[in-house]
Design an enzyme around this catalytic site. Structure first.
Site, PDB file in Angstrom:
ATOM      1  CB  ILE A   6      12.628 -19.604  -8.128  1.00  0.00           C
ATOM      2  CG1 ILE A   6      13.245 -20.991  -7.896  1.00  0.00           C
ATOM      3  CG2 ILE A   6      13.730 -18.561  -8.201  1.00  0.00           C
ATOM      4  CD1 ILE A   6      12.281 -22.139  -7.981  1.00  0.00           C
ATOM      5  CB  ALA A   7      13.394 -16.029  -3.848  1.00  0.00           C
ATOM      6  CE  LYS A  37      15.530 -23.310 -15.081  1.00  0.00           C
ATOM      7  NZ  LYS A  37      14.181 -22.713 -15.135  1.00  0.00           N
TER       8      LYS A  37
HETATM    9  N1  LIG Z   1      14.462 -24.204 -10.155  1.00  0.00           N
HETATM   10  C1  LIG Z   1      13.221 -24.015 -10.613  1.00  0.00           C
HETATM   11  O1  LIG Z   1      12.345 -24.880 -10.559  1.00  0.00           O
HETATM   12  C2  LIG Z   1      12.882 -22.686 -11.192  1.00  0.00           C
HETATM   13  C3  LIG Z   1      11.535 -22.352 -11.406  1.00  0.00           C
HETATM   14  C4  LIG Z   1      11.247 -21.078 -11.868  1.00  0.00           C
HETATM   15  C5  LIG Z   1      12.249 -20.190 -12.147  1.00  0.00           C
HETATM   16  N2  LIG Z   1      13.557 -20.560 -11.963  1.00  0.00           N
HETATM   17  C6  LIG Z   1      14.646 -19.635 -12.282  1.00  0.00           C
HETATM   18  O2  LIG Z   1      14.678 -18.601 -11.320  1.00  0.00           O
HETATM   19  C7  LIG Z   1      14.990 -17.355 -11.925  1.00  0.00           C
HETATM   20  C8  LIG Z   1      13.898 -16.361 -11.527  1.00  0.00           C
HETATM   21  O3  LIG Z   1      12.660 -16.839 -11.981  1.00  0.00           O
HETATM   22  P1  LIG Z   1      11.273 -16.505 -11.203  1.00  0.00           P
HETATM   23  O4  LIG Z   1      10.233 -17.306 -11.891  1.00  0.00           O
HETATM   24  O5  LIG Z   1      11.446 -16.635  -9.751  1.00  0.00           O
HETATM   25  O6  LIG Z   1      11.097 -14.985 -11.614  1.00  0.00           O
HETATM   26  P2  LIG Z   1      10.293 -13.836 -10.854  1.00  0.00           P
HETATM   27  O7  LIG Z   1       9.160 -14.386 -10.076  1.00  0.00           O
HETATM   28  O8  LIG Z   1      10.022 -12.794 -11.863  1.00  0.00           O
HETATM   29  O9  LIG Z   1      11.346 -13.294  -9.787  1.00  0.00           O
HETATM   30  C9  LIG Z   1      12.554 -12.736 -10.176  1.00  0.00           C
HETATM   31  C10 LIG Z   1      12.910 -11.619  -9.192  1.00  0.00           C
HETATM   32  O10 LIG Z   1      14.135 -11.050  -9.647  1.00  0.00           O
HETATM   33  C11 LIG Z   1      14.190  -9.686  -9.253  1.00  0.00           C
HETATM   34  N3  LIG Z   1      14.706  -8.891 -10.390  1.00  0.00           N
HETATM   35  C12 LIG Z   1      15.930  -8.328 -10.439  1.00  0.00           C
HETATM   36  N4  LIG Z   1      16.111  -7.695 -11.591  1.00  0.00           N
HETATM   37  C13 LIG Z   1      14.961  -7.841 -12.295  1.00  0.00           C
HETATM   38  C14 LIG Z   1      14.546  -7.379 -13.566  1.00  0.00           C
HETATM   39  N5  LIG Z   1      15.337  -6.640 -14.354  1.00  0.00           N
HETATM   40  N6  LIG Z   1      13.306  -7.699 -13.980  1.00  0.00           N
HETATM   41  C15 LIG Z   1      12.495  -8.446 -13.208  1.00  0.00           C
HETATM   42  N7  LIG Z   1      12.846  -8.920 -11.979  1.00  0.00           N
HETATM   43  C16 LIG Z   1      14.070  -8.613 -11.529  1.00  0.00           C
HETATM   44  C17 LIG Z   1      12.806  -9.299  -8.782  1.00  0.00           C
HETATM   45  O11 LIG Z   1      12.883  -9.252  -7.373  1.00  0.00           O
HETATM   46  P3  LIG Z   1      12.925  -7.869  -6.555  1.00  0.00           P
HETATM   47  O12 LIG Z   1      12.061  -6.930  -7.315  1.00  0.00           O
HETATM   48  O13 LIG Z   1      12.402  -8.288  -5.254  1.00  0.00           O
HETATM   49  O14 LIG Z   1      14.341  -7.409  -6.483  1.00  0.00           O
HETATM   50  C18 LIG Z   1      11.929 -10.459  -9.179  1.00  0.00           C
HETATM   51  O15 LIG Z   1      10.880 -10.694  -8.270  1.00  0.00           O
HETATM   52  C19 LIG Z   1      15.112 -17.614 -13.420  1.00  0.00           C
HETATM   53  O16 LIG Z   1      16.461 -17.675 -13.785  1.00  0.00           O
HETATM   54  C20 LIG Z   1      14.442 -18.972 -13.623  1.00  0.00           C
HETATM   55  O17 LIG Z   1      15.038 -19.776 -14.643  1.00  0.00           O
HETATM   56  C21 LIG Z   1      13.866 -21.779 -11.474  1.00  0.00           C
END
Ligand SMILES: NC(=O)c1ccc[n+]([C@@H]2O[C@H](COP(=O)([O-])OP(=O)(O)OC[C@H]3O[C@@H](n4cnc5c(N)ncnc54)[C@H](OP(=O)(O)O)[C@@H]3O)[C@@H](O)[C@H]2O)c1
Length: 336
Positions: free
Chosen positions: A27-28, A109
């Site tokens: 999401i970032a 969220k």
């Molecule tokens: N607004 C939207 O449309 C939308 C869509 C999808 C997700 N989201 C939200 O965004 C958040 C992240 O989701 P995502 O899909 O982006 O997840 P993701 O791809 O897994 O990314 C999460 C990032 O968090 C970091 N992190 C820190 N502590 C962690 C841990 N204990 N385990 C795993 N990763 C950890 C990691 O970055 P580093 O390793 O680089 O530190 C990881 O790449 C969730 O809360 C989700 O509900 C929102």
């Protein structure tokens, strides 16, 4: 009867803020891409690994600094606002890290996996005098602004029933964080929150919720059908599923007319105003190419509120974010 034009502010002319992205995940990346061409600037990215931060910067934000540590990111004096983009289970720790460093926060969220943690984030932000908002981006999209105007003008004759679903095939072979109870996995917190937050918006809050569903072998919610009621007696029939792609549409139904939101209702989609006789009266055409570029509208809201010295957004108030987490916890707990 016609749909009014959206009042959505232009992301290109909003006051600029300098953004720090915390967590270099999916999401970032979407946020960094969405902010391209807007007034908002991504100036820093923080990851638990310097290599991942550098790789992210190369792919999504070539002018940003790469921090190999979240503490370093929140201490960066160039950063005005931190986007907390880590799994739900980590939101409390990472939001507090940023808030205690004096940064404004946009927290993905749900605000947190439990109402207690969500409230802690809201309280800490208020105490520190920094802006805080849950990144429920749907609320800031142009078609949802039009929907809000339709409801405010009473064009539907009140809201009788809202229908909405969100199902995606993300389990068992999708992202690990959805399957993992330690990362607050499950369908509700990730997908089901969209129909729930949408129903809360159109019903003017939710006073009661109940549902049926099933858990996975690891004890997180796999799918759920849930019914909700608002303070004026309007009801919602909602569903979520992380093991099947469902239509992901929504409708808001009143005695005089209804609004139909095409798939995916929570993205910049097409919306129809349909009369009581079933005839389409007006259509607002969405842009399927926009998709997550729509994240730019929530970022614009943050910039406008922060610049005005406000601590939260009336469009996504913290008390409502906490209430939604409480409802999700009640619904999911009823399956155990
Ligand atoms: N607004 C939207 O449309 C939308 C869509 C999808 C997700 N989201 C939200 O965004 C958040 C992240 O989701 P995502 O899909 O982006 O997840 P993701 O791809 O897994 O990314 C999460 C990032 O968090 C970091 N992190 C820190 N502590 C962690 C841990 N204990 N385990 C795993 N990763 C950890 C990691 O970055 P580093 O390793 O680089 O530190 C990881 O790449 C969730 O809360 C989700 O509900 C929102």
């Amino acid at each position: 009867m016609k749909l009014p034009p959206p009042r959505t502010p232009d992301p290109a002319t909003a006051p600029p803020l300098r953004w720090g992205l915390l967590g270099a995940g999916w999401i970032a990346g979407e946020m960094a891409d969405a902010l391209e061409g807007t007034a908002q600037q991504v100036v820093a990215v923080g990851s638990r690994s310097r290599e991942r931060a550098e790789d992210f910067v190369a792919r999504h934000a070539p002018n940003a600094s790469a921090h190999g540590d979240y503490a370093e990111l929140v201490a960066d004096p160039e950063v005005d606002v931190v986007h907390v983009a880590t799994p739900h289970s980590e939101h409390l720790e990472h939001a507090l890290l940023a808030i205690r460093a004096g940064k404004h926060v946009l927290v993905e969220k749900p605000l947190a996996p439990t109402p207690e943690e969500a409230q802690q984030i809201a309280d800490a932000a208020r105490e520190a005098g920094v802006f805080c908002m849950e990144a429920m981006w749907t609320r800031f999209l142009p078609h949802v602004d039009v929907l809000r105007q339709v409801l405010e003008a009473g064009l539907l004759g009140g809201v009788s029933t809202v229908l909405a679903d969100h199902g995606q095939l993300l389990w068992p072979d999708g992202p690990q964080r959805l399957a993992d109870p330690d990362l607050a996995g499950g369908a509700m917190l990730d997908l089901g929150i969209y129909p729930l937050s949408f129903a809360s918006l159109v019903l003017g809050g939710i006073t009661a919720a109940t549902g049926l569903g099933t858990l996975t072998d690891r004890g997180v919610d796999r799918r759920m059908a849930y019914a909700v009621q608002g303070p004026d007696g309007g009801v919602g029939a909602l569903s979520t599923d992380m093991s099947a792609l469902t239509p992901t549409t929504a409708s808001v139904n009143g005695p005089w007319a209804r609004l139909e939101l095409e798939a995916d209702f929570y993205t910049p989609t097409t919306m129809h105003l349909v009369g009581a006789d079933g005839v389409v009266l007006d259509t607002m055409t969405g842009d399927p190419m926009e998709l997550h570029r729509g994240l730019r509208h929530e970022a614009t809201e943050v910039a406008l509120r922060v610049t005005a010295g406000e601590l939260e957004s009336p469009v996504m108030p913290l008390a409502e974010s906490v209430r939604i987490v409480q409802l999700m916890q009640e619904l999911v707990s009823s399956l155990r």
